[in-house]
Design a protein around this motif. Structure first.
Motif, PDB file in Angstrom:
ATOM      1  N   VAL A  34       0.842  -1.204   0.000  1.00  0.00           N
ATOM      2  CA  VAL A  34       0.000   0.000   0.000  1.00  0.00           C
ATOM      3  C   VAL A  34       0.874   1.250   0.000  1.00  0.00           C
ATOM      4  CG1 VAL A  34      -1.693   1.335   1.313  1.00  0.00           C
ATOM      5  CG2 VAL A  34      -1.955  -1.145   1.099  1.00  0.00           C
ATOM      6  N   HIS A  35       1.886   1.288   0.873  1.00  0.00           N
ATOM      7  CA  HIS A  35       2.769   2.459   0.959  1.00  0.00           C
ATOM      8  C   HIS A  35       3.539   2.688  -0.339  1.00  0.00           C
ATOM      9  CE1 HIS A  35       2.281   3.929   5.006  1.00  0.00           C
ATOM     10  NE2 HIS A  35       2.314   2.699   5.490  1.00  0.00           N
ATOM     11  N   ALA A  36       3.814   1.620  -1.054  1.00  0.00           N
ATOM     12  CA  ALA A  36       4.572   1.740  -2.304  1.00  0.00           C
ATOM     13  C   ALA A  36       3.811   2.535  -3.367  1.00  0.00           C
ATOM     14  CB  ALA A  36       4.917   0.360  -2.843  1.00  0.00           C
ATOM     15  N   LEU A  37       2.507   2.716  -3.151  1.00  0.00           N
ATOM     16  CA  LEU A  37       1.679   3.415  -4.147  1.00  0.00           C
ATOM     17  C   LEU A  37       1.376   4.860  -3.753  1.00  0.00           C
ATOM     18  CD1 LEU A  37      -0.890   0.557  -4.935  1.00  0.00           C
ATOM     19  CD2 LEU A  37       1.118   1.214  -6.261  1.00  0.00           C
ATOM     20  N   GLN A  38       2.111   5.386  -2.789  1.00  0.00           N
ATOM     21  CA  GLN A  38       1.841   6.741  -2.312  1.00  0.00           C
ATOM     22  C   GLN A  38       1.856   7.777  -3.432  1.00  0.00           C
ATOM     23  OE1 GLN A  38       4.670   7.067   1.012  1.00  0.00           O
ATOM     24  NE2 GLN A  38       2.944   7.522   2.325  1.00  0.00           N
ATOM     25  N   GLU A  39       2.808   7.655  -4.327  1.00  0.00           N
ATOM     26  CA  GLU A  39       2.920   8.641  -5.403  1.00  0.00           C
ATOM     27  C   GLU A  39       1.735   8.576  -6.367  1.00  0.00           C
ATOM     28  OE1 GLU A  39       6.650   8.329  -7.356  1.00  0.00           O
ATOM     29  OE2 GLU A  39       7.833   8.916  -5.585  1.00  0.00           O
ATOM     30  N   GLN A  40       1.034   7.442  -6.385  1.00  0.00           N
ATOM     31  CA  GLN A  40      -0.112   7.297  -7.267  1.00  0.00           C
ATOM     32  C   GLN A  40      -1.396   7.846  -6.658  1.00  0.00           C
ATOM     33  OE1 GLN A  40      -0.556   3.438  -9.123  1.00  0.00           O
ATOM     34  NE2 GLN A  40       1.644   3.021  -8.995  1.00  0.00           N
ATOM     35  N   GLY A  41      -1.343   8.211  -5.379  1.00  0.00           N
ATOM     36  CA  GLY A  41      -2.491   8.843  -4.748  1.00  0.00           C
ATOM     37  C   GLY A  41      -3.315   7.927  -3.866  1.00  0.00           C
ATOM     38  N   ALA A  42      -4.267   8.560  -3.137  1.00  0.00           N
ATOM     39  CA  ALA A  42      -5.079   7.862  -2.142  1.00  0.00           C
ATOM     40  C   ALA A  42      -5.958   6.773  -2.757  1.00  0.00           C
ATOM     41  CB  ALA A  42      -5.947   8.862  -1.388  1.00  0.00           C
ATOM     42  N   ALA A  43      -6.495   7.024  -3.944  1.00  0.00           N
ATOM     43  CA  ALA A  43      -7.394   6.043  -4.564  1.00  0.00           C
ATOM     44  C   ALA A  43      -6.668   4.729  -4.858  1.00  0.00           C
ATOM     45  CB  ALA A  43      -7.993   6.624  -5.843  1.00  0.00           C
ATOM     46  N   ALA A  44      -5.450   4.843  -5.386  1.00  0.00           N
ATOM     47  CA  ALA A  44      -4.669   3.638  -5.696  1.00  0.00           C
ATOM     48  C   ALA A  44      -4.298   2.890  -4.420  1.00  0.00           C
ATOM     49  CB  ALA A  44      -3.409   4.024  -6.465  1.00  0.00           C
ATOM     50  N   MET A  45      -3.977   3.643  -3.367  1.00  0.00           N
ATOM     51  CA  MET A  45      -3.620   3.009  -2.093  1.00  0.00           C
ATOM     52  C   MET A  45      -4.821   2.287  -1.482  1.00  0.00           C
ATOM     53  SD  MET A  45      -1.219   6.017  -0.461  1.00  0.00           S
ATOM     54  CE  MET A  45      -0.799   5.103   1.036  1.00  0.00           C
TER      55      MET A  45
END
Length: 375
Positions: free
Chosen positions: A161-172
């Motif tokens: 989940v943390h690895a997707l921080q740059e992709q935004g809240a929806a992706a996380m």
């Protein structure tokens, strides 16, 4: 007969002497072995004490209770915490490597894993290979408890989940649900699985949020506390798509009624100065306000603070010109109770007609506001 009797006595004396020598040798051997074991035991005890001392993270300065630290002060404190955790993780590994049979060896392994995960969440992404190796070794252990196996699996998902921080809240949020569903299959009776799914419901859009909350209310395996929170969430969602009634006297004396903002888009921000995620979100909120306020974007703050002076000082320092509701009740906040707010920051969007249209406005805030302004 006398000579024979004397020889027998000499033989007995000699045998008795040999037995005494053997006994003394055995005692010496046992004594030496005891010393060796005692030395090893005291060495292990000493190493464990050193580990426990190294595990003590530096306390937050007392002055921070009344005075907010500067960014530089906080960064320095964070660096000390990271250094402490790194040293403690290394000492834990050293302990169970040197004393694999010690009763504390298993605890040392778990502590190393805990500290490495905390460091990873604080930005030490270089530690992932070490974490992966630890997880692989622990999962291969015979007799690993279900609790430990769940901890490892949940931490793996947390990193995803943390690895997707740059992709935004929806992706996380999407990745969080994916991971929660995996855990639900593997650990169907673990209550933490349902806490994760509730978090997914809170962070999702209206349709998804309602779907997950209704599922949890009906699921017999979900804890009662989760069911109750989901019931509250569903009640809040009943307000979605309807005019929002909100009226109060702001901390600066302004009289505020949401209905007076018709023709404008309004962000209702449930937050607090002591809330780390709220403060982290503030630059994005300020940027959106500066860009879109001239076009009809307004913000109304609902503060969960207990200290009025701290709130006034903060909003002045951060140049937050919008009205703030404050009653000093923290989590007992009037509107927090009325709307069932259980986590902050919570951000709602009200459209030009005064209708509540979004209860998860944090994700892509500026984009959502632009779209509503264009309607």
């Amino acid at each position: 007969m006398q000579k024979s009797s004397g020889a027998c006595k000499s033989m007995k004396t000699m045998l008795a002497g040999i037995q005494r020598c053997w006994l003394m040798a055995a005692c010496v051997a046992l004594f030496c072995l005891g010393n060796l074991l005692a030395a090893e035991l005291s060495e292990a005890e000493k190493a464990w004490e050193e580990f426990q001392l190294a595990s003590r993270t530096p306390p937050t300065p007392k002055e921070w209770r009344t005075q907010r630290p500067t960014n530089e002060e906080y960064a320095q404190y964070l660096a000390k915490v990271k250094a402490t955790l790194a040293t403690a993780a290394d000492k834990a590994k050293d302990f169970y490597t040197r004393f694999p049979n010690d009763p504390n060896a298993g605890r040392a392994r778990r502590k190393e894993y805990e500290f490495l995960n905390r460091l990873y969440s604080m930005g030490r992404k270089d530690l992932e290979p070490r974490l992966v190796a630890l997880e692989k070794a622990r999962l291969a252990e015979t007799g690993l408890s279900e609790e430990d196996r769940f901890e490892i699996r949940s931490k793996q998902i947390e990193r995803r989940v943390h690895a997707l921080q740059e992709q935004g809240a929806a992706a996380m949020t999407a990745e969080m649900e994916k991971g929660a569903r995996e855990l639900q299959k593997e650990f169907p009776n673990n209550p933490e699985v349902y806490e994760m799914l509730y978090a997914v419901a809170v962070r999702s859009d209206a349709e998804k949020s309602r779907e997950v909350a209704q599922e949890l209310v009906k699921d017999a395996r979900a804890p009662q506390a989760v069911k109750e929170r989901c019931t509250g969430l569903l009640k809040r969602m009943e307000a979605l798509g309807k005019p929002l009634e909100l009226e109060f006297t702001a901390v600066d004396g302004r009289q505020i009624r949401i209905s007076d903002f018709k023709g404008k888009v309004v962000l209702v921000d449930f937050w607090a100065t002591w809330c780390g995620p709220c403060i982290a979100e503030l630059p994005n909120v300020l940027k959106t306000y500066e860009e879109l306020h001239p076009k009809g974007f307004e913000i109304v703050g609902i503060s969960f603070d207990a200290d009025k002076e701290a709130l006034l000082k903060f909003i002045k320092e951060k140049n937050m010109p919008w009205p703030q509701y404050f009653d000093g009740k923290a989590w007992g906040n009037k509107f927090g109770q009325e709307f069932g707010i259980t986590a902050i920051p919570t951000m709602w969007l009200v459209d030009k007609k005064g209708v509540l249209v979004d209860m998860n406005a944090r994700a892509q805030l500026a984009e959502k506001v632009r779209k509503l302004l264009a309607e």
